[in-house]
Scaffold this motif. Structure first.
Motif, PDB file in Angstrom:
ATOM      1  N   ALA A   1     -12.527   6.266  -2.300  1.00 53.39           N
ATOM      2  CA  ALA A   1     -11.255   6.922  -2.595  1.00 53.39           C
ATOM      3  C   ALA A   1     -10.991   8.033  -1.585  1.00 53.39           C
ATOM      4  CB  ALA A   1     -11.269   7.483  -3.998  1.00 53.39           C
ATOM      5  N   SER A   2      -9.735   8.182  -1.232  1.00 48.89           N
ATOM      6  CA  SER A   2      -9.322   9.156  -0.225  1.00 48.89           C
ATOM      7  C   SER A   2      -8.819  10.441  -0.873  1.00 48.89           C
ATOM      8  CB  SER A   2      -8.210   8.535   0.612  1.00 48.89           C
ATOM      9  OG  SER A   2      -7.575   9.500   1.391  1.00 48.89           O
ATOM     10  N   ASP A   3      -8.978  11.549  -0.148  1.00 51.55           N
ATOM     11  CA  ASP A   3      -8.420  12.825  -0.588  1.00 51.55           C
ATOM     12  C   ASP A   3      -7.030  13.046  -0.011  1.00 51.55           C
ATOM     13  OD1 ASP A   3     -10.471  13.616  -2.243  1.00 51.55           O
ATOM     14  OD2 ASP A   3     -11.585  14.605  -0.647  1.00 51.55           O
ATOM     15  N   LYS A   4      -6.471  12.026   0.622  1.00 48.30           N
ATOM     16  CA  LYS A   4      -5.129  12.110   1.185  1.00 48.30           C
ATOM     17  C   LYS A   4      -4.110  12.146   0.033  1.00 48.30           C
ATOM     18  CE  LYS A   4      -1.916   9.380   3.884  1.00 48.30           C
ATOM     19  NZ  LYS A   4      -1.660   8.052   4.424  1.00 48.30           N
ATOM     20  N   PRO A   5      -3.127  13.024   0.105  1.00 42.04           N
ATOM     21  CA  PRO A   5      -2.126  13.090  -0.970  1.00 42.04           C
ATOM     22  C   PRO A   5      -1.340  11.781  -1.104  1.00 42.04           C
ATOM     23  CG  PRO A   5      -1.968  15.012   0.450  1.00 42.04           C
ATOM     24  CD  PRO A   5      -2.896  14.043   1.122  1.00 42.04           C
ATOM     25  N   ILE A   6      -1.096  11.403  -2.355  1.00 43.22           N
ATOM     26  CA  ILE A   6      -0.264  10.233  -2.637  1.00 43.22           C
ATOM     27  C   ILE A   6       0.842  10.650  -3.597  1.00 43.22           C
ATOM     28  CG2 ILE A   6      -2.091   8.546  -2.200  1.00 43.22           C
ATOM     29  CD1 ILE A   6      -2.465   8.296  -5.244  1.00 43.22           C
ATOM     30  N   THR A   7       1.915   9.882  -3.626  1.00 39.05           N
ATOM     31  CA  THR A   7       3.055  10.184  -4.496  1.00 39.05           C
ATOM     32  C   THR A   7       2.772   9.746  -5.927  1.00 39.05           C
ATOM     33  OG1 THR A   7       4.107   8.052  -4.124  1.00 39.05           O
ATOM     34  CG2 THR A   7       4.656   9.835  -2.572  1.00 39.05           C
ATOM     35  N   ALA A   8       3.596  10.177  -6.833  1.00 41.27           N
ATOM     36  CA  ALA A   8       3.465   9.764  -8.230  1.00 41.27           C
ATOM     37  C   ALA A   8       3.668   8.255  -8.348  1.00 41.27           C
ATOM     38  CB  ALA A   8       4.468  10.514  -9.104  1.00 41.27           C
ATOM     39  N   GLN A   9       4.569   7.695  -7.561  1.00 39.86           N
ATOM     40  CA  GLN A   9       4.809   6.255  -7.584  1.00 39.86           C
ATOM     41  C   GLN A   9       3.548   5.501  -7.154  1.00 39.86           C
ATOM     42  OE1 GLN A   9       7.512   4.489  -8.684  1.00 39.86           O
ATOM     43  NE2 GLN A   9       6.249   2.683  -8.328  1.00 39.86           N
ATOM     44  N   GLN A  10       2.897   5.962  -6.088  1.00 46.86           N
ATOM     45  CA  GLN A  10       1.667   5.320  -5.628  1.00 46.86           C
ATOM     46  C   GLN A  10       0.548   5.467  -6.657  1.00 46.86           C
ATOM     47  OE1 GLN A  10       1.577   7.592  -2.001  1.00 46.86           O
ATOM     48  NE2 GLN A  10       2.110   5.804  -0.741  1.00 46.86           N
ATOM     49  N   ALA A  11       0.447   6.646  -7.270  1.00 45.74           N
ATOM     50  CA  ALA A  11      -0.555   6.860  -8.316  1.00 45.74           C
ATOM     51  C   ALA A  11      -0.273   5.962  -9.515  1.00 45.74           C
ATOM     52  CB  ALA A  11      -0.570   8.322  -8.741  1.00 45.74           C
ATOM     53  N   ALA A  12       1.002   5.799  -9.855  1.00 46.69           N
ATOM     54  CA  ALA A  12       1.387   4.943 -10.977  1.00 46.69           C
ATOM     55  C   ALA A  12       0.988   3.492 -10.709  1.00 46.69           C
ATOM     56  CB  ALA A  12       2.885   5.052 -11.231  1.00 46.69           C
ATOM     57  N   GLU A  13       1.194   3.048  -9.483  1.00 50.06           N
ATOM     58  CA  GLU A  13       0.791   1.685  -9.124  1.00 50.06           C
ATOM     59  C   GLU A  13      -0.720   1.530  -9.184  1.00 50.06           C
ATOM     60  OE1 GLU A  13       2.598   1.008  -5.309  1.00 50.06           O
ATOM     61  OE2 GLU A  13       4.625   1.053  -6.166  1.00 50.06           O
TER      62      GLU A  13
ATOM     63  N   LEU B   1      -2.843   3.247 -11.121  1.00 46.94           N
ATOM     64  CA  LEU B   1      -3.290   3.310 -12.515  1.00 46.94           C
ATOM     65  C   LEU B   1      -2.580   2.299 -13.416  1.00 46.94           C
ATOM     66  CD1 LEU B   1      -3.565   7.177 -13.028  1.00 46.94           C
ATOM     67  CD2 LEU B   1      -5.388   5.547 -12.536  1.00 46.94           C
ATOM     68  N   ILE B   2      -1.613   1.586 -12.854  1.00 51.99           N
ATOM     69  CA  ILE B   2      -0.821   0.579 -13.583  1.00 51.99           C
ATOM     70  C   ILE B   2      -0.112   1.209 -14.777  1.00 51.99           C
ATOM     71  CG2 ILE B   2      -0.785  -1.768 -14.503  1.00 51.99           C
ATOM     72  CD1 ILE B   2      -3.560  -2.168 -13.207  1.00 51.99           C
ATOM     73  N   VAL B   3       0.611   2.274 -14.497  1.00 49.37           N
ATOM     74  CA  VAL B   3       1.440   2.964 -15.488  1.00 49.37           C
ATOM     75  C   VAL B   3       2.763   3.309 -14.810  1.00 49.37           C
ATOM     76  CG1 VAL B   3      -0.503   3.926 -16.793  1.00 49.37           C
ATOM     77  CG2 VAL B   3       0.457   5.221 -14.905  1.00 49.37           C
ATOM     78  N   SER B   4       3.671   3.919 -15.549  1.00 50.25           N
ATOM     79  CA  SER B   4       4.943   4.335 -14.957  1.00 50.25           C
ATOM     80  C   SER B   4       4.767   5.707 -14.294  1.00 50.25           C
ATOM     81  CB  SER B   4       6.034   4.414 -16.024  1.00 50.25           C
ATOM     82  OG  SER B   4       5.809   5.530 -16.849  1.00 50.25           O
ATOM     83  N   PRO B   5       5.627   6.042 -13.337  1.00 53.14           N
ATOM     84  CA  PRO B   5       5.564   7.369 -12.725  1.00 53.14           C
ATOM     85  C   PRO B   5       5.717   8.491 -13.756  1.00 53.14           C
ATOM     86  CG  PRO B   5       6.933   5.948 -11.391  1.00 53.14           C
ATOM     87  CD  PRO B   5       6.601   5.193 -12.656  1.00 53.14           C
ATOM     88  N   ARG B   6       6.475   8.240 -14.808  1.00 60.11           N
ATOM     89  CA  ARG B   6       6.671   9.247 -15.859  1.00 60.11           C
ATOM     90  C   ARG B   6       5.341   9.628 -16.515  1.00 60.11           C
ATOM     91  NH1 ARG B   6      11.852   9.831 -19.175  1.00 60.11           N
ATOM     92  NH2 ARG B   6      12.500   8.661 -17.378  1.00 60.11           N
ATOM     93  N   VAL B   7       4.446   8.642 -16.680  1.00 58.70           N
ATOM     94  CA  VAL B   7       3.124   8.919 -17.247  1.00 58.70           C
ATOM     95  C   VAL B   7       2.342   9.825 -16.294  1.00 58.70           C
ATOM     96  CG1 VAL B   7       0.908   7.887 -17.902  1.00 58.70           C
ATOM     97  CG2 VAL B   7       3.043   6.805 -18.603  1.00 58.70           C
ATOM     98  N   ILE B   8       2.459   9.575 -15.011  1.00 56.36           N
ATOM     99  CA  ILE B   8       1.777  10.409 -14.007  1.00 56.36           C
ATOM    100  C   ILE B   8       2.298  11.841 -14.096  1.00 56.36           C
ATOM    101  CG2 ILE B   8       1.368  10.764 -11.543  1.00 56.36           C
ATOM    102  CD1 ILE B   8      -0.084   8.307 -12.737  1.00 56.36           C
TER     103      ILE B   8
END
Length: 111
Positions: free
Chosen positions: A2-14, A16-23
């Protein structure tokens, strides 16, 4: 790895397989490491992996606060255990009171 590079909420949602709102909610509550930068949320892949591997306690529906609001049981047709903010309960009770008052006014004018 896993990288320490910043990712967007959309990328995190993808990831974790959840919606960006959950993030957004996870970051706001502190359950997922990240922060709001301007009007965008940022986290890291490493934080998402750590979130998945960390044991989490389950929370009861009526426990705690939601964004600083006191919570209470819904008077509407909601399922048992549903918790809403006091502001929403005030609106629902107000609507019930208005509906009950209108019914009394109608019945008194027809007699």
């Amino acid at each position: 790895m896993a990288s320490d590079k910043p990712i967007t909420a959309q990328q995190a949602a993808e990831l974790l397989i959840v919606s960006p709102r959950v993030i957004y909610r996870l970051i706001d509550s502190g359950e997922l490491a990240g922060r709001k930068v301007g009007n965008k949320y940022r986290t890291t892949e490493a934080a998402c992996i750590a979130y998945l591997s960390a044991p989490h306690e389950t929370k009861k529906a009526n426990a705690g606060d939601h964004k600083g609001e006191d919570l209470c049981q819904s008077p509407s047709e909601a399922e048992f255990g549903t918790v809403i903010s006091l502001r929403r309960q005030e609106r629902e009770l107000g609507a019930l009171l208005v509906r009950g008052t209108k019914n009394k006014l109608r019945s008194s004018t027809t007699s």
